[in-house]
Design a protein around this motif. Structure first.
Motif, PDB file in Angstrom:
ATOM      1  N   GLU A  95     -11.146 -30.803 -19.112  1.00  0.00           N
ATOM      2  CA  GLU A  95     -10.394 -31.543 -20.158  1.00  0.00           C
ATOM      3  C   GLU A  95      -9.839 -33.352 -20.347  1.00  0.00           C
ATOM      4  N   ALA A  96      -9.421 -33.458 -18.438  1.00  0.00           N
ATOM      5  CA  ALA A  96      -9.729 -34.707 -18.562  1.00  0.00           C
ATOM      6  C   ALA A  96     -11.298 -35.410 -18.711  1.00  0.00           C
ATOM      7  N   GLU A  97     -11.970 -34.960 -18.464  1.00  0.00           N
ATOM      8  CA  GLU A  97     -13.629 -35.643 -19.470  1.00  0.00           C
ATOM      9  C   GLU A  97     -13.379 -36.041 -20.831  1.00  0.00           C
ATOM     10  N   VAL A 103       0.032 -37.873 -20.618  1.00  0.00           N
ATOM     11  CA  VAL A 103      -0.294 -36.279 -20.359  1.00  0.00           C
ATOM     12  C   VAL A 103      -1.073 -35.509 -19.102  1.00  0.00           C
ATOM     13  N   ASP A 104       0.369 -34.477 -18.217  1.00  0.00           N
ATOM     14  CA  ASP A 104      -0.410 -34.005 -16.981  1.00  0.00           C
ATOM     15  C   ASP A 104      -1.608 -33.327 -17.624  1.00  0.00           C
ATOM     16  N   LEU A 105      -2.353 -33.716 -16.758  1.00  0.00           N
ATOM     17  CA  LEU A 105      -3.394 -31.948 -16.667  1.00  0.00           C
ATOM     18  C   LEU A 105      -3.924 -31.584 -15.258  1.00  0.00           C
ATOM     19  N   THR A 106      -3.017 -31.489 -14.069  1.00  0.00           N
ATOM     20  CA  THR A 106      -2.880 -30.095 -13.122  1.00  0.00           C
ATOM     21  C   THR A 106      -2.099 -29.444 -14.279  1.00  0.00           C
ATOM     22  N   VAL A 107      -1.574 -28.883 -14.516  1.00  0.00           N
ATOM     23  CA  VAL A 107      -1.141 -27.596 -15.145  1.00  0.00           C
ATOM     24  C   VAL A 107      -1.548 -27.414 -16.517  1.00  0.00           C
ATOM     25  N   ARG A 108      -1.521 -25.327 -16.905  1.00  0.00           N
ATOM     26  CA  ARG A 108      -2.273 -25.330 -17.902  1.00  0.00           C
ATOM     27  C   ARG A 108      -0.784 -24.551 -18.480  1.00  0.00           C
ATOM     28  N   PRO A 109      -0.974 -24.348 -20.051  1.00  0.00           N
ATOM     29  CA  PRO A 109      -1.487 -26.047 -20.638  1.00  0.00           C
ATOM     30  C   PRO A 109      -1.533 -27.318 -20.328  1.00  0.00           C
ATOM     31  N   ALA A 110      -1.916 -28.165 -20.281  1.00  0.00           N
ATOM     32  CA  ALA A 110      -1.799 -29.649 -20.469  1.00  0.00           C
ATOM     33  C   ALA A 110      -0.645 -30.506 -20.795  1.00  0.00           C
ATOM     34  N   ARG A 111       1.203 -30.498 -19.797  1.00  0.00           N
ATOM     35  CA  ARG A 111       1.694 -31.143 -20.466  1.00  0.00           C
ATOM     36  C   ARG A 111       2.238 -32.732 -20.615  1.00  0.00           C
ATOM     37  N   VAL A 112       2.690 -32.778 -21.911  1.00  0.00           N
ATOM     38  CA  VAL A 112       2.952 -34.275 -22.577  1.00  0.00           C
ATOM     39  C   VAL A 112       4.179 -34.509 -21.757  1.00  0.00           C
ATOM     40  N   LEU A 113       4.073 -35.748 -20.722  1.00  0.00           N
ATOM     41  CA  LEU A 113       5.171 -35.824 -20.087  1.00  0.00           C
ATOM     42  C   LEU A 113       6.084 -37.174 -20.582  1.00  0.00           C
ATOM     43  N   ARG A 114       4.693 -37.820 -21.229  1.00  0.00           N
ATOM     44  CA  ARG A 114       6.172 -38.598 -22.316  1.00  0.00           C
ATOM     45  C   ARG A 114       5.250 -39.346 -23.429  1.00  0.00           C
ATOM     46  N   LYS A 125      -0.767 -39.851 -30.148  1.00  0.00           N
ATOM     47  CA  LYS A 125      -0.066 -39.396 -31.303  1.00  0.00           C
ATOM     48  C   LYS A 125      -0.752 -37.934 -30.094  1.00  0.00           C
ATOM     49  N   VAL A 126       0.476 -37.058 -30.013  1.00  0.00           N
ATOM     50  CA  VAL A 126       0.547 -35.457 -29.591  1.00  0.00           C
ATOM     51  C   VAL A 126      -0.903 -34.956 -30.245  1.00  0.00           C
ATOM     52  N   ASN A 127      -1.320 -35.080 -31.608  1.00  0.00           N
ATOM     53  CA  ASN A 127      -1.481 -34.813 -32.473  1.00  0.00           C
ATOM     54  C   ASN A 127      -2.959 -34.890 -32.018  1.00  0.00           C
ATOM     55  N   GLU A 128      -2.894 -36.644 -31.522  1.00  0.00           N
ATOM     56  CA  GLU A 128      -4.569 -36.694 -32.000  1.00  0.00           C
ATOM     57  C   GLU A 128      -4.986 -36.315 -30.254  1.00  0.00           C
ATOM     58  N   LEU A 129      -4.135 -35.843 -29.659  1.00  0.00           N
ATOM     59  CA  LEU A 129      -4.391 -35.185 -28.362  1.00  0.00           C
ATOM     60  C   LEU A 129      -5.250 -33.819 -28.527  1.00  0.00           C
ATOM     61  N   VAL A 138      -2.195 -28.823 -25.787  1.00  0.00           N
ATOM     62  CA  VAL A 138      -0.744 -29.411 -24.900  1.00  0.00           C
ATOM     63  C   VAL A 138      -0.048 -28.904 -25.462  1.00  0.00           C
ATOM     64  N   VAL A 139       0.920 -29.290 -24.132  1.00  0.00           N
ATOM     65  CA  VAL A 139       2.502 -28.618 -24.412  1.00  0.00           C
ATOM     66  C   VAL A 139       3.126 -29.854 -24.693  1.00  0.00           C
ATOM     67  N   VAL A 140       4.695 -30.265 -25.215  1.00  0.00           N
ATOM     68  CA  VAL A 140       4.967 -31.028 -25.213  1.00  0.00           C
ATOM     69  C   VAL A 140       6.307 -30.854 -24.237  1.00  0.00           C
ATOM     70  N   GLU A 141       6.833 -31.587 -23.259  1.00  0.00           N
ATOM     71  CA  GLU A 141       7.897 -31.541 -22.462  1.00  0.00           C
ATOM     72  C   GLU A 141       9.465 -31.806 -23.352  1.00  0.00           C
ATOM     73  N   PRO A 142      10.577 -31.292 -23.235  1.00  0.00           N
ATOM     74  CA  PRO A 142      11.201 -32.359 -23.029  1.00  0.00           C
ATOM     75  C   PRO A 142      11.057 -33.155 -22.656  1.00  0.00           C
ATOM     76  N   GLN A 143      11.861 -34.735 -23.136  1.00  0.00           N
ATOM     77  CA  GLN A 143      11.813 -36.082 -22.869  1.00  0.00           C
ATOM     78  C   GLN A 143      12.336 -35.766 -22.516  1.00  0.00           C
TER      79      GLN A 143
END
Ligand code: AMP
Ligand code: MG
Length: 312
Positions: free
Chosen positions: A79-81, A178-189, A194-198, A204-209
């Protein structure tokens, strides 16, 4: 006092010498001004925490000059690649399992590291010529809005850092993380990407900010929605009639004391933080902002205004 350097070859060379000696240099990036040091020099990193008054529990983002460098400091996943191919260099930070070379002070003791490759020639040159990654937190005191001009850096940190390089930031808001150490990846900030771009590249899921509220010297009110401009004007006028000194930040001039951001979203985001600092200098009783409901921008407005955001 920090040396003020320009972005010329000589300026960058001097900055690299300072970094080699364990010094701290602030520089423009495509998001906001960063405060850099050699990410592998534990003592220098400790000074970054000290001058920013940043709690040691809050990890720093590491900046690299090439994608290959990421493999030296972290375990790179598929995913990182994909994300690196799509978004590096650019305002996206990825969190990966860290390798031992990264001192644990950088990651606040965590076994993961946040990495990004700025899309700006100054930090790229600094890391490249240093031959090592650099830390890239914002160049402000913790709790203040991020600086987007070298003058704002000098106001916050001028007496405590070794140099600042003069240049321009374009987005004006911070990187998406975005945190890629968890599945699904999490948007931390949420941020400049944009999330839609990712989502075009990975799931990805978006963490409560967790919005931290900035410390602004006057209370900040924000109005968003279709009638935002009108509501800002009405509110500002009403408060002014009550004898208050009001500073307005809006897309166009709608009140006597208006700091103008401009009509486009790009202009708006690149100028928002510097406008707030400009407004603070007027020492107003309140600051009223015309908000726009854009991902990334709304986050920053919440950090500026706390609960005082109104939908018009
Ligand atoms: P700032 O330097 O203010 O842009 O904040 C950096 C943010 O990056 C932190 O508040 C964290 O949310 C995130 N971050 C940095 N390093 C890590 C890490 N190792 N693991 C998870 N999140 C991180
Ligand atoms: Mg910051």
């Amino acid at each position: 006092m920090a040396k003020v350097l320009d972005g010329s070859t000589d300026g960058v060379k001097r900055a690299v010498e300072i970094l080699k000696e364990g010094g701290l240099v602030a520089f423009p990036t495509e998001t906001v001004y960063g405060l850099g040091c050699d990410a592998l020099d534990e003592n220098a990193v400790r000074r970054v925490f000290e001058v920013k008054k940043r709690p040691l529990s809050k990890p720093l983002i590491v900046g690299v000059s090439e994608i290959d460098e990421v493999y030296k400091i972290a375990e790179v996943t598929g995913e990182a690649e994909r994300l690196m191919k799509e978004f590096f260099p650019g305002p996206l930070t990825i969190v990966l399992r860290k390798k031992l070379v990264i001192p644990s002070i950088v990651t606040a003791g965590m076994n993961k590291v946040a990495v990004r490759m700025p899309d700006h020639e100054i930090p790229l040159k600094l890391a490249k010529k240093l031959g090592r990654p650099i830390v890239v937190p914002s160049a402000n005191k913790t709790g203040k809005p991020s600086p987007t001009t070298y003058k704002h850096v000098l106001e916050d940190l001028g007496n405590e850092i070794d140099a600042v390089i003069v240049g321009e930031c374009s987005f004006g808001i911070e990187s998406t993380i975005v945190d890629l150490t968890v599945r699904p990846a999490r948007v931390l900030r949420t941020g400049a990407v944009k999330v839609n771009e990712l989502r075009k590249s990975i799931d990805v899921v978006v963490e409560p900010q967790k919005d931290e509220i900035y410390t602004i010297s006057s209370p900040v009110y924000v109005f968003v929605g279709e009638r935002a401009e009108e509501r800002v004007r009405e509110f500002a006028e009403r408060m002014a009639e009550r004898g208050m000194k009001v500073a307005v930040i809006a897309r166009r001039k709608i009140f006597e004391n208006t700091i103008i951001l401009g009509e486009s979203i790009e202009k708006y985001s690149s100028k928002l933080f510097s406008a707030v600092r400009e407004a603070e200098l007027l020492r107003p009783d309140l600051i009223v902002i015309e908000g726009i409901e854009e991902e990334g921008i709304m986050d920053r407005l919440r950090r500026l205004a706390g609960e005082k955001i109104f939908r018009a």
